[in-house]
Design an enzyme around this catalytic site. Structure first.
Site, PDB file in Angstrom:
ATOM      1  N   GLN A 107       0.988  -1.192  -0.091  1.00 16.48           N
ATOM      2  CA  GLN A 107      -0.118  -0.080   0.024  1.00 16.48           C
ATOM      3  C   GLN A 107       0.858   1.400  -0.021  1.00 16.48           C
ATOM      4  O   GLN A 107       2.079   1.248   0.199  1.00 16.48           O
ATOM      5  CB  GLN A 107      -1.067   0.059   1.096  1.00 16.48           C
ATOM      6  CG  GLN A 107      -2.157  -0.348   0.869  1.00 16.48           C
ATOM      7  CD  GLN A 107      -3.122  -0.327   1.957  1.00 16.48           C
ATOM      8  OE1 GLN A 107      -3.007  -0.461   3.121  1.00 16.48           O
ATOM      9  NE2 GLN A 107      -4.783  -0.200   1.691  1.00 16.48           N
ATOM     10  N   ASP A 169      -9.289   1.576  -4.241  1.00 16.09           N
ATOM     11  CA  ASP A 169      -9.400   0.594  -4.742  1.00 16.09           C
ATOM     12  C   ASP A 169     -10.174   0.395  -6.201  1.00 16.09           C
ATOM     13  O   ASP A 169      -9.998  -0.163  -6.958  1.00 16.09           O
ATOM     14  CB  ASP A 169     -10.401  -0.120  -3.790  1.00 16.09           C
ATOM     15  CG  ASP A 169      -9.423  -0.539  -2.611  1.00 16.09           C
ATOM     16  OD1 ASP A 169      -8.477  -0.054  -2.301  1.00 16.09           O
ATOM     17  OD2 ASP A 169     -10.010  -1.083  -1.362  1.00 16.09           O
ATOM     18  N   GLU A 401     -16.293   6.337   7.080  1.00 17.69           N
ATOM     19  CA  GLU A 401     -15.081   6.084   6.454  1.00 17.69           C
ATOM     20  C   GLU A 401     -15.204   7.046   5.187  1.00 17.69           C
ATOM     21  O   GLU A 401     -13.981   7.491   4.577  1.00 17.69           O
ATOM     22  CB  GLU A 401     -15.235   4.382   5.748  1.00 17.69           C
ATOM     23  CG  GLU A 401     -14.104   4.113   4.876  1.00 17.69           C
ATOM     24  CD  GLU A 401     -14.405   2.575   4.209  1.00 17.69           C
ATOM     25  OE1 GLU A 401     -15.493   2.148   4.839  1.00 17.69           O
ATOM     26  OE2 GLU A 401     -13.547   1.684   3.830  1.00 17.69           O
TER      27      GLU A 401
HETATM   28  C1  DGY Z   1     -11.162  -3.805   1.026  1.00 23.62           C
HETATM   29  O1  DGY Z   1     -11.309  -4.893   1.391  1.00 23.62           O
HETATM   30  O2  DGY Z   1     -11.952  -2.776   0.596  1.00 23.62           O
HETATM   31  C2  DGY Z   1      -9.770  -3.037   1.442  1.00 23.62           C
HETATM   32  O3  DGY Z   1      -9.784  -1.640   0.806  1.00 23.62           O
HETATM   33  C3  DGY Z   1      -8.714  -3.916   0.686  1.00 23.62           C
HETATM   34  O4  DGY Z   1      -7.426  -3.430   0.736  1.00 23.62           O
END
Ligand code: DGY
Length: 434
Positions: A107, A169, A401
């Site tokens: 990361q 992601d 988040e």
């Molecule tokens: C997830 O599980 O979405 C995480 O961001 C992977 O690192």
């Protein structure tokens, strides 16, 4: 302000685990994540230096013999997360940790600047310098790993071989790469979508691609050279490289403080010079006026603007003139009066999706990076707007988040997404308030 600080500390303390590290969020992310730990340590440094140090040392304890630091460390056996240790099988790599199971992914390399930040926050500089002295070579070794193994063309820019390595992601940036892949339809049980509304998470088809890239890496026992030859995903990412450059800069300053490390400083300076040059030469797009991505596998730039496009400010990469252009892009595409800063993907793009993870929502860690970067270049007004927006989003919704960037959605009370009591949202608000 005091109440917000108390609440933020409570979030971190409740996510702290017996093993000495902090999970990002209960249920959704039950292990230690690399860049999360870095940001979390910054928050702790303001009120509990033991925990800040422990966050870093538990992470570095899982470092591989080749300098690699994994993106998830599976400290426990829980099966509430997919894909877990049995899927990733990091033990396939001959130099992987014998002590911990992990992923074979990385990361963004935040630890260099996190160590420097801890030093600046610390009231006991002697103690902190001793701590840094015990950890810094491991971080240096990690940077060496990147430059030796993830820069096959010797350009000074390192690649990521998976979207999970980017930290962003499911950004639309990767869509074109997935279209080149012939991923099978895997059968698996997702766990994330039982904790969070699927509308706010990546799709099943996206997960097929994510798993497929890892299956390919596993075929080659996570060998970097083989991955560079065979991975369908191979990208030079502006955020990832900006974090590495920022961390190089911090390591140079910390080694200077520690004294007698001239050979390492020399190496860092060499990497740094080349990297900064190539960031501007290869990744700055003079038409878009933003840093973009380069797809090494398909040999073409990916001309998308995301919040990552502005992170080179944090590392002092752009000239003053290019910084000015970046700000113009930021304001014109992301900065409308009806928007909070900073959407994770260009709100003027047809691919922008305001609820979907990294396809649009505001993330507090990117805001923190942006805030620091804007201040570094003296753009005080817009820096303060990023800070005020971050605090307002958290105050109105809690330590979520990610958030909707549309002000009307936030004021209707429906714009807080993903996991609640999310550690880095708390940690970085603590830092912004101090
Ligand atoms: C997830 O599980 O979405 C995480 O961001 C992977 O690192």
């Amino acid at each position: 302000k005091d109440q917000l600080l108390t609440e933020a500390q409570k979030v971190l303390n409740e996510n702290f685990q017996k093993g000495g590290f902090t999970i990002p969020s209960k249920n959704l992310y039950p292990f230690q994540w690399k860049w999360d730990s870095g940001f979390i340590a910054i928050g702790y440094a303001h009120y509990d230096m033991n925990k800040a140090e422990s966050e870093i040392s538990t992470l570095l304890d899982a470092q591989w013999d080749n300098g690699f630091i994994p993106h998830i460390i599976f400290h426990t056996d829980t099966d509430t997360y997919f894909p877990g240790a049995d899927f990733h099988k990091s033990e396939l790599h001959p130099m992987s940790s014998k002590k911990y199971r992990s992923t074979g992914l990385v990361q963004p390399p935040v630890l260099g600047f996190v160590l420097e930040k801890i030093y600046h926050i610390s009231k006991d500089k002697t103690r902190s310098l001793e701590f840094i002295g015990r950890q810094i070579d491991k971080v240096f070794h990690n940077h060496q790993y990147f430059y030796q193994n993830r820069d096959p063309l010797n350009e000074g820019l390192v690649y990521i071989y998976h979207n999970w390595e980017s930290g962003t992601d499911n950004s639309p940036v990767w869509d074109g790469i997935f279209e080149t892949m012939d991923s099978p339809e895997y059968e698996f049980e997702r766990r994330d979508t039982s904790h969070v509304d699927p509308e706010q998470r990546p799709t099943k088809r996206e997960y097929d691609h994510y798993l497929h890239i890892i299956e390919i890496a596993k075929q080659y026992n996570y060998d970097d050279q083989k991955i560079a030859q065979h991975s369908p995903f191979l990208v030079q990412d502006p955020l990832f490289n900006a974090m590495l450059i920022k961390s190089n800069e911090s390591l140079i300053r910390l080694y200077t403080l520690l004294g007698s490390n001239d050979d390492k400083i020399e190496k860092l300076e060499k990497w740094q010079k080349k990297a900064v040059f190539q960031m501007n030469n290869k990744l700055f797009d003079n038409e878009l006026n933003a840093y973009i991505y380069y797809d090494l596998r398909n040999k073409k730039p990916i001309r998308s603007i995301s919040s990552s496009s502005f992170t080179p400010l944090f590392a002092g990469i752009p000239s003053k003139e290019d910084a000015r252009k970046l700000i113009d892009t930021l304001i014109s595409n992301f900065g409308g009066d009806d928007h909070y800063l900073c959407a994770s993907f260009d709100p003027t793009s047809e691919h922008f999706k305001p609820k979907k993870y990294w396809r649009g929502p505001v993330w507090i860690n990117l805001n923190w990076i942006l805030f620091k970067g804007l201040k570094r270049y003296g753009f005080e007004d817009i820096a303060n707007r990023v800070k005020a927006d971050s605090i307002e989003l958290i105050t109105q919704n809690g330590f979520y988040e990610y958030f909707d960037c549309r002000k009307d959605v936030i004021s209707s009370g429906n714009g807080a997404y993903g996991g609640n009591n999310f550690s880095w949202s708390a940690a970085l608000i603590i830092d912004m308030l101090n």
